[in-house]
Design a protein around this motif. Structure first.
Motif, mmCIF file in Angstrom:
data_model
loop_
_atom_site.group_PDB
_atom_site.id
_atom_site.type_symbol
_atom_site.label_atom_id
_atom_site.label_comp_id
_atom_site.label_asym_id
_atom_site.label_seq_id
_atom_site.Cartn_x
_atom_site.Cartn_y
_atom_site.Cartn_z
ATOM 1 N N ILE A 5 0.835 -1.204 0.000
ATOM 2 C CA ILE A 5 0.000 0.000 0.000
ATOM 3 C C ILE A 5 0.867 1.250 0.000
ATOM 4 C CG2 ILE A 5 -0.296 -0.056 2.509
ATOM 5 C CD1 ILE A 5 -2.838 1.287 -0.069
ATOM 6 N N ASP A 6 2.025 1.186 0.650
ATOM 7 C CA ASP A 6 2.914 2.353 0.663
ATOM 8 C C ASP A 6 3.450 2.663 -0.739
ATOM 9 O OD1 ASP A 6 2.599 2.881 3.389
ATOM 10 O OD2 ASP A 6 4.136 1.405 3.911
ATOM 11 N N GLU A 7 3.781 1.622 -1.509
ATOM 12 C CA GLU A 7 4.229 1.838 -2.886
ATOM 13 C C GLU A 7 3.101 2.429 -3.737
ATOM 14 O OE1 GLU A 7 5.602 -1.959 -4.233
ATOM 15 O OE2 GLU A 7 7.476 -1.836 -3.112
ATOM 16 N N ILE A 8 1.909 1.940 -3.540
ATOM 17 C CA ILE A 8 0.751 2.448 -4.284
ATOM 18 C C ILE A 8 0.491 3.904 -3.915
ATOM 19 C CG2 ILE A 8 -1.744 2.231 -4.580
ATOM 20 C CD1 ILE A 8 -1.310 -0.834 -4.114
ATOM 21 N N MET A 9 0.542 4.209 -2.624
ATOM 22 C CA MET A 9 0.291 5.577 -2.179
ATOM 23 C C MET A 9 1.350 6.534 -2.729
ATOM 24 S SD MET A 9 -2.536 5.524 -0.597
ATOM 25 C CE MET A 9 -2.492 7.202 -0.030
ATOM 26 N N THR A 10 2.606 6.111 -2.729
ATOM 27 C CA THR A 10 3.678 6.950 -3.274
ATOM 28 C C THR A 10 3.420 7.238 -4.747
ATOM 29 O OG1 THR A 10 5.277 6.073 -1.683
ATOM 30 C CG2 THR A 10 6.166 7.088 -3.680
ATOM 31 N N TYR A 11 3.039 6.208 -5.495
ATOM 32 C CA TYR A 11 2.739 6.393 -6.915
ATOM 33 C C TYR A 11 1.565 7.350 -7.110
ATOM 34 C CZ TYR A 11 1.000 5.495 -11.592
ATOM 35 O OH TYR A 11 0.546 5.660 -12.866
ATOM 36 N N LEU A 12 0.462 7.091 -6.408
ATOM 37 C CA LEU A 12 -0.735 7.915 -6.592
ATOM 38 C C LEU A 12 -0.511 9.356 -6.170
ATOM 39 C CD1 LEU A 12 -3.524 5.453 -5.391
ATOM 40 C CD2 LEU A 12 -2.961 6.100 -7.746
ATOM 41 N N ASN A 13 0.173 9.559 -5.061
ATOM 42 C CA ASN A 13 0.413 10.923 -4.581
ATOM 43 C C ASN A 13 1.371 11.688 -5.486
ATOM 44 O OD1 ASN A 13 -1.320 10.905 -2.351
ATOM 45 N ND2 ASN A 13 0.195 9.855 -1.100
ATOM 46 N N GLY A 14 2.173 10.976 -6.266
ATOM 47 C CA GLY A 14 3.097 11.631 -7.188
ATOM 48 C C GLY A 14 2.490 11.941 -8.540
ATOM 49 N N ASP A 23 -7.568 10.072 4.023
ATOM 50 C CA ASP A 23 -7.721 8.873 4.848
ATOM 51 C C ASP A 23 -7.750 7.584 4.021
ATOM 52 O OD1 ASP A 23 -10.197 9.299 3.665
ATOM 53 O OD2 ASP A 23 -11.336 8.812 5.475
ATOM 54 N N TYR A 24 -7.344 7.649 2.754
ATOM 55 C CA TYR A 24 -7.406 6.472 1.882
ATOM 56 C C TYR A 24 -6.583 5.309 2.415
ATOM 57 C CZ TYR A 24 -7.195 3.487 -2.205
ATOM 58 O OH TYR A 24 -7.290 2.408 -3.034
ATOM 59 N N PHE A 28 -8.099 1.763 3.413
ATOM 60 C CA PHE A 28 -7.632 0.585 2.701
ATOM 61 C C PHE A 28 -7.185 -0.493 3.689
ATOM 62 C CE2 PHE A 28 -4.277 -2.078 1.075
ATOM 63 C CZ PHE A 28 -4.766 -2.502 -0.141
ATOM 64 N N LEU A 29 -6.381 -0.107 4.671
ATOM 65 C CA LEU A 29 -5.878 -1.073 5.656
ATOM 66 C C LEU A 29 -7.016 -1.672 6.481
ATOM 67 C CD1 LEU A 29 -2.616 0.752 6.768
ATOM 68 C CD2 LEU A 29 -2.811 -1.282 5.308
ATOM 69 N N LYS A 30 -8.012 -0.880 6.821
ATOM 70 C CA LYS A 30 -9.172 -1.376 7.573
ATOM 71 C C LYS A 30 -9.946 -2.392 6.723
ATOM 72 C CE LYS A 30 -11.628 -0.293 11.313
ATOM 73 N NZ LYS A 30 -11.153 -0.391 12.661
ATOM 74 N N ALA A 31 -10.138 -2.092 5.449
ATOM 75 C CA ALA A 31 -10.841 -3.021 4.554
ATOM 76 C C ALA A 31 -10.048 -4.313 4.395
ATOM 77 C CB ALA A 31 -11.073 -2.362 3.194
ATOM 78 N N GLU A 32 -8.740 -4.200 4.278
ATOM 79 C CA GLU A 32 -7.902 -5.386 4.161
ATOM 80 C C GLU A 32 -8.003 -6.256 5.415
ATOM 81 O OE1 GLU A 32 -3.428 -6.301 2.688
ATOM 82 O OE2 GLU A 32 -3.592 -4.849 4.332
ATOM 83 N N GLN A 33 -7.983 -5.619 6.591
ATOM 84 C CA GLN A 33 -8.111 -6.368 7.845
ATOM 85 C C GLN A 33 -9.478 -7.047 7.933
ATOM 86 O OE1 GLN A 33 -5.617 -7.013 9.961
ATOM 87 N NE2 GLN A 33 -4.353 -5.900 8.526
#
Length: 105
Positions: A5-14, A23-24, A28-33
């Motif tokens: 998710i951190d790699e995805i967030m870095t890509y999307l935010n860039g 709060d995405y 995302f982490l809550k849905a995954e859990q």
């Protein structure tokens, strides 16, 4: 290509063409859990258990708003065996008049 998710967030935010809610990551982490630790009925122990064991930093209570509350084993058995409505927790026999009334209308 992106494995966390951190790699995805870095890509999307860039990327200026993507607008990512603040709060995405948390959602995302809550849905995954919720997906990983949803309740399932275990016929051997005759109770609801988590699909995968909870990690030490997560409790059933902290996930209850997305996976539902813990239910007592007797109710879990009744639901799994089809004797009790999982939404109302009432025996299906009590629901029969309501179902027949709906069919008649």
């Amino acid at each position: 290509k992106y494995k966390t998710i951190d790699e995805i967030m870095t890509y999307l935010n860039g990327r200026p063409e993507y607008i990512v809610p603040k709060d995405y990551r948390e959602r995302f982490l809550k849905a995954e859990q919720a997906f990983l630790h949803q309740w399932v009925y275990d016929p051997l122990s005759k109770k609801n258990i988590h699909l995968h064991p909870l990690p030490p930093d997560i409790t059933s209570h902290s996930l209850s708003n997305v996976i539902g509350p813990t239910i007592v084993p007797e109710l879990a058995v009744s639901i799994a065996e089809g004797r009790v409505n999982p939404l109302t927790h009432s025996p299906y026999e009590e629901d029969l008049p309501k179902q027949q009334e709906l069919k008649n209308n």
